[in-house]
Design a protein around this motif. Structure first.
Motif, mmCIF file in Angstrom:
data_model
loop_
_atom_site.group_PDB
_atom_site.id
_atom_site.type_symbol
_atom_site.label_atom_id
_atom_site.label_comp_id
_atom_site.label_asym_id
_atom_site.label_seq_id
_atom_site.Cartn_x
_atom_site.Cartn_y
_atom_site.Cartn_z
ATOM 1 N N UNK A 283 0.817 -1.213 0.000
ATOM 2 C CA UNK A 283 0.000 0.000 0.000
ATOM 3 C C UNK A 283 0.850 1.263 0.000
ATOM 4 N N UNK A 284 1.948 1.261 0.748
ATOM 5 C CA UNK A 284 2.860 2.413 0.733
ATOM 6 C C UNK A 284 3.372 2.625 -0.691
ATOM 7 N N UNK B 130 3.275 5.886 -5.532
ATOM 8 C CA UNK B 130 3.132 5.968 -6.996
ATOM 9 C C UNK B 130 1.969 6.879 -7.365
ATOM 10 N N UNK B 131 0.840 6.730 -6.676
ATOM 11 C CA UNK B 131 -0.343 7.543 -6.948
ATOM 12 C C UNK B 131 -0.036 9.023 -6.757
ATOM 13 N N UNK B 132 0.622 9.373 -5.675
ATOM 14 C CA UNK B 132 0.933 10.777 -5.397
ATOM 15 C C UNK B 132 1.983 11.323 -6.352
ATOM 16 N N UNK C 109 9.969 11.164 -10.437
ATOM 17 C CA UNK C 109 10.930 10.087 -10.207
ATOM 18 C C UNK C 109 10.142 8.836 -9.856
ATOM 19 N N UNK C 110 10.550 7.737 -10.390
ATOM 20 C CA UNK C 110 9.818 6.502 -10.124
ATOM 21 C C UNK C 110 10.735 5.511 -9.437
ATOM 22 N N UNK C 111 10.317 5.055 -8.282
ATOM 23 C CA UNK C 111 11.061 4.019 -7.582
ATOM 24 C C UNK C 111 10.876 2.703 -8.320
ATOM 25 N N UNK C 112 11.819 1.804 -8.168
ATOM 26 C CA UNK C 112 11.713 0.491 -8.791
ATOM 27 C C UNK C 112 10.572 -0.268 -8.145
ATOM 28 N N UNK C 113 9.620 -0.775 -8.940
ATOM 29 C CA UNK C 113 8.490 -1.488 -8.350
ATOM 30 C C UNK C 113 8.938 -2.753 -7.628
ATOM 31 N N UNK C 114 8.249 -3.069 -6.560
ATOM 32 C CA UNK C 114 8.530 -4.270 -5.789
ATOM 33 C C UNK C 114 7.745 -5.426 -6.404
ATOM 34 N N UNK D 177 -2.541 -10.623 -4.443
ATOM 35 C CA UNK D 177 -3.481 -9.600 -4.891
ATOM 36 C C UNK D 177 -2.938 -8.226 -4.532
ATOM 37 N N UNK D 178 -2.990 -7.300 -5.487
ATOM 38 C CA UNK D 178 -2.460 -5.968 -5.258
ATOM 39 C C UNK D 178 -3.402 -5.120 -4.442
ATOM 40 N N UNK D 179 -2.840 -4.131 -3.813
ATOM 41 C CA UNK D 179 -3.622 -3.180 -3.028
ATOM 42 C C UNK D 179 -4.296 -2.202 -3.981
ATOM 43 N N UNK D 180 -5.579 -2.121 -3.940
ATOM 44 C CA UNK D 180 -6.319 -1.277 -4.869
ATOM 45 C C UNK D 180 -6.609 0.068 -4.232
ATOM 46 N N UNK D 181 -6.165 1.156 -4.868
ATOM 47 C CA UNK D 181 -6.379 2.481 -4.316
ATOM 48 C C UNK D 181 -7.395 3.287 -5.093
ATOM 49 N N UNK D 182 -7.614 2.958 -6.356
ATOM 50 C CA UNK D 182 -8.505 3.762 -7.181
ATOM 51 C C UNK D 182 -9.636 2.859 -7.667
ATOM 52 N N UNK D 183 -10.457 2.424 -6.739
ATOM 53 C CA UNK D 183 -11.549 1.497 -7.071
ATOM 54 C C UNK D 183 -12.827 2.256 -7.288
#
Length: 121
Positions: A38-39, A44-46, A104-109, A115-121
């Motif tokens: 989620x972090x 990424x969203x912000x 700047x984009x951090x390397x995705x984990x 199941x991914x954490x959904x933030x924009x549902x």
């Protein structure tokens, strides 16, 4: 069980979506892996929301007082994630304030089949 747990995480995130949009993420009630996912998603969203400069995300981790043996698990994991991806942050009791540099984009984990954490549902 993993499906039910993923649904619970999605519900917790949806309940605090307004706070997330305001730059605050509360990780109380999450397991460590869910919290890190989620972090990552919220950062990424912000970062993608605005390319105009710097922004901060307040991550409420708690102090670990309700963890087994009163030892924090989420806070050190979040700090390790931020350090690995070279985020600047400041620590306060129970809170981590992350400086988000836009664009700047951090390397995705890698998440595997989880199941991914959904933030924009």
């Amino acid at each position: 069980m993993e499906d039910a747990n993923g649904e619970a995480v999605d519900l917790l995130i949806r309940q605090q979506q307004d706070s997330i949009n305001q730059g605050e993420l509360d990780l109380h009630g999450f397991y460590v892996d869910e919290a890190i996912d989620c972090v990552e998603d919220v950062l990424d969203q912000h970062r993608q929301a605005d390319q105009s400069g710097r922004h901060q995300l307040t991550v409420i981790t708690g102090k670990g007082l309700h963890s087994t043996d009163g030892v924090a698990k989420i806070r050190p994991a979040v700090i390790a994630y931020l350090e690995k991806h070279k985020y600047k942050y400041t620590l306060s009791p129970g809170v981590i304030t992350v400086d988000i540099q836009r664009g700047a984009r951090a390397t995705p984990r890698p998440r595997g089949n989880k199941q991914e954490c959904c933030l924009i549902c």
